[in-house]
Design an enzyme around this catalytic site. Structure first.
Site, PDB file in Angstrom:
ATOM      1  N   GLU A  13       0.818  -1.214   0.000  1.00  0.00           N
ATOM      2  CA  GLU A  13       0.000   0.000   0.000  1.00  0.00           C
ATOM      3  C   GLU A  13       0.856   1.271   0.000  1.00  0.00           C
ATOM      4  O   GLU A  13       0.355   2.350  -0.308  1.00  0.00           O
ATOM      5  CB  GLU A  13      -0.957  -0.016   1.202  1.00  0.00           C
ATOM      6  CG  GLU A  13      -2.041  -1.086   1.039  1.00  0.00           C
ATOM      7  CD  GLU A  13      -2.982  -1.193   2.229  1.00  0.00           C
ATOM      8  OE1 GLU A  13      -4.190  -1.353   2.003  1.00  0.00           O
ATOM      9  OE2 GLU A  13      -2.522  -1.147   3.387  1.00  0.00           O
ATOM     10  N   ASP A 208     -12.588  -3.785  -3.943  1.00  0.00           N
ATOM     11  CA  ASP A 208     -13.625  -4.821  -4.031  1.00  0.00           C
ATOM     12  C   ASP A 208     -14.937  -4.263  -3.498  1.00  0.00           C
ATOM     13  O   ASP A 208     -14.970  -3.150  -2.980  1.00  0.00           O
ATOM     14  CB  ASP A 208     -13.208  -6.059  -3.213  1.00  0.00           C
ATOM     15  CG  ASP A 208     -12.986  -5.695  -1.746  1.00  0.00           C
ATOM     16  OD1 ASP A 208     -11.833  -5.434  -1.375  1.00  0.00           O
ATOM     17  OD2 ASP A 208     -13.972  -5.623  -0.984  1.00  0.00           O
TER      18      ASP A 208
HETATM   19  N1  ADE Z   1      -9.924  -3.743   2.546  1.00  0.00           N
HETATM   20  C1  ADE Z   1     -10.163  -3.917   1.227  1.00  0.00           C
HETATM   21  N2  ADE Z   1     -11.303  -4.603   1.043  1.00  0.00           N
HETATM   22  C2  ADE Z   1     -11.813  -4.862   2.272  1.00  0.00           C
HETATM   23  C3  ADE Z   1     -12.955  -5.563   2.732  1.00  0.00           C
HETATM   24  N3  ADE Z   1     -13.820  -6.115   1.881  1.00  0.00           N
HETATM   25  N4  ADE Z   1     -13.156  -5.653   4.076  1.00  0.00           N
HETATM   26  C4  ADE Z   1     -12.271  -5.086   4.935  1.00  0.00           C
HETATM   27  N5  ADE Z   1     -11.163  -4.444   4.547  1.00  0.00           N
HETATM   28  C5  ADE Z   1     -10.929  -4.319   3.230  1.00  0.00           C
END
Ligand code: ADE
Length: 237
Positions: A13, A208
């Site tokens: 990151e 996501d």
């Molecule tokens: N970071 C990136 N995607 C995530 C998710 N679905 N839940 C928690 N942290 C995240």
């Protein structure tokens, strides 16, 4: 001299930000960090490890170190930035878009058994830690100067020690906290910064949609999402 502290939970990151030779790698046991100083701004970039506990320890360590160590000339920190990826809770956000935490909360803080509101830590007055409006405006201006092909939204980011990948959890976070996005550290950084009176910014790229597809999508989009965010972050810094 301005001092900015940038923290990601994972090396990937922050690596696009510190690659390119401007930063020097240093030790601050138990952490390592990257330092850049152009005479006007000193930028300290580090990795906390995943989760709220790791982030809280890291933020406090660097706030104390920078305020007290001769290496940093006793400078106080002007801004702490949390960068990284997040899962979209809002259907308006897509992979690669950017979300800025106008306010941060912990979706897994639950003292309802003692009569407290969901998300409220009894030691605080509010479920939410608010980001300074001047910090949010600075990010909006940086974004507008970029002609970006991804969108930016400002709103609530909910943190918890959980990777969210189900409709039920997603609905709980949306209806309970009005969150745009979820991740695992931002609210912890906001809490520690508030306790220390230090301005903060949580800025995340969507990897996501926090649903059943999230584990696959997370792995596919993580790196691409960070590229967008790094471009914006360089402007902000
Ligand atoms: N970071 C990136 N995607 C995530 C998710 N679905 N839940 C928690 N942290 C995240």
């Amino acid at each position: 001299m301005k001092t900015v502290l940038v923290i990601g939970a994972m090396e990937e990151e922050i690596s696009p930000l510190v690659s390119g030779g401007d930063y020097e790698k240093k030790d601050a046991v138990p952490f390592t960090y990257y330092l850049k100083n152009d005479g006007k701004t000193q930028v300290v970039v580090t990795v906390s490890k995943v989760g709220k506990v790791a982030m809280a320890a890291c933020v406090q360590h660097f706030i104390t170190l920078i305020g007290s160590s001769p290496e940093f000339a006793g400078h106080t920190i002007d801004l702490v930035i949390n960068t990284g990826v997040a899962g979209a809770i809002s259907s308006k956000l897509n992979q690669g878009d950017i979300v800025v935490g106008g306010r941060l909360c912990q979706h897994d803080m639950d003292v309802t058994g003692l009569g407290y509101e969901i998300g409220l830590n009894p030691d605080y007055d509010s479920v939410y830690f608010e980001t300074d409006a001047s910090v949010v405006n600075m990010v909006k201006n940086a974004y507008e100067s970029l002609d970006a092909d991804y969108s930016l939204m400002v709103g609530t980011i909910a943190s918890g020690d959980q990777f969210i990948s189900s409709r039920e959890k997603k609905e709980f976070i949306e209806s309970g906290f009005g969150a745009l996005a979820c991740e695992m550290e931002g609210a912890s950084l906001a809490q520690v910064c508030s306790d220390n009176g230090v301005p903060f910014l949580v800025i995340r790229a969507i990897s996501d949609k926090a649903d059943g597809e999230a584990p696959l999508s997370y792995n596919d989009f993580k790196e691409k999402a960070i590229v967008n965010l790094t471009e914006l972050l360089k402007k902000v810094i």
